[in-house]
Motif scaffolding. Structure first.
Motif, PDB file in Angstrom:
ATOM      1  N   THR A  51      46.077  22.837 -42.036  1.00 24.58           N
ATOM      2  CA  THR A  51      46.650  22.374 -43.296  1.00 24.58           C
ATOM      3  C   THR A  51      46.275  23.371 -44.376  1.00 24.58           C
ATOM      4  O   THR A  51      45.112  23.756 -44.502  1.00 24.58           O
ATOM      5  CB  THR A  51      46.120  20.976 -43.654  1.00 24.58           C
ATOM      6  N   ALA A  53      45.846  24.078 -48.284  1.00 29.87           N
ATOM      7  CA  ALA A  53      45.685  23.489 -49.613  1.00 29.87           C
ATOM      8  C   ALA A  53      45.144  24.611 -50.491  1.00 29.87           C
ATOM      9  O   ALA A  53      43.996  25.031 -50.326  1.00 29.87           O
ATOM     10  CB  ALA A  53      44.736  22.305 -49.584  1.00 29.87           C
ATOM     11  N   THR A 120      48.619  23.054 -57.379  1.00 25.67           N
ATOM     12  CA  THR A 120      48.093  23.121 -56.016  1.00 25.67           C
ATOM     13  C   THR A 120      49.244  22.939 -55.028  1.00 25.67           C
ATOM     14  O   THR A 120      50.051  22.020 -55.167  1.00 25.67           O
ATOM     15  CB  THR A 120      47.030  22.027 -55.790  1.00 25.67           C
ATOM     16  N   THR A 122      50.175  22.257 -51.062  1.00 27.25           N
ATOM     17  CA  THR A 122      49.651  21.742 -49.799  1.00 27.25           C
ATOM     18  C   THR A 122      50.784  21.728 -48.775  1.00 27.25           C
ATOM     19  O   THR A 122      51.888  21.274 -49.075  1.00 27.25           O
ATOM     20  CB  THR A 122      49.085  20.312 -49.976  1.00 27.25           C
TER      21      THR A 122
END
Length: 167
Positions: A51, A53, A120, A122
């Motif tokens: 993932t 981020a 941000t 993600t």
């Protein structure tokens, strides 16, 4: 000349043909050509299967935006429809590997400080696992009632995960 405050300490060395810097009251003045050559576009590295981020570089005041979009492509000439990854604030993933048949919740673009342009990005591990190992280019663009602006961008590398064990 360009003046930068409180960024450098210690030995400063020679900055090339433009001459050595001069330190004045905790500020350093360096030749403009050296300052321009030192600006590095944002590099994002995705480890395939992990993932992602990441806090994007600051964009400046984006509080008047009506839309904010992150796009990664193989080359600048590719259409937005051919984007490898496209994420829209408040919507999520809109394109993946040139296809719009996506699950929006697999990615997000969240602004956490509009007056400084702090956002941000993600992207889920399920999506990054499907990416081919390659180098891409990316940018982040916002739209206001009076303008379209692309304040940040750079390179995006997709690299293999070295450790394969998960338990």
């Amino acid at each position: 000349m360009m003046t930068i405050g409180h960024l450098l300490t210690g030995g400063l060395g020679n900055f090339g043909s433009g001459g050595s810097p001069t330190v004045i009251n905790n500020y350093i003045t360096i030749p403009a050509a050296v300052a321009q050559a030192s600006i590095i576009a944002g590099q994002i590295t995705i480890v395939r299967g992990d993932t992602l981020a990441v806090a994007l570089p600051l964009m400046g005041d984006i509080s008047a935006r009506t839309k904010l979009t992150f796009t990664a492509k193989r080359k600048e000439a590719d259409s937005d429809e051919d984007a490898m990854i496209q994420v829209v604030e408040g919507v999520g993933l809109t394109r993946f590997n040139g296809d719009d048949d996506v699950t929006a919740s697999d990615a997000s673009l969240v602004v956490v400080g509009a007056t400084v342009g702090h956002a941000t990005l993600t992207i889920s591990g399920g999506i990054t696992a499907q990416l081919a190992l390659r180098d891409l280019i990316w940018d982040c663009q916002y739209v206001t009632p009076t303008q379209v602006s692309t304040p940040i961008g750079g390179g995006l590398g997709v690299v293999p995960d070295v450790t394969r064990a998960t338990s």
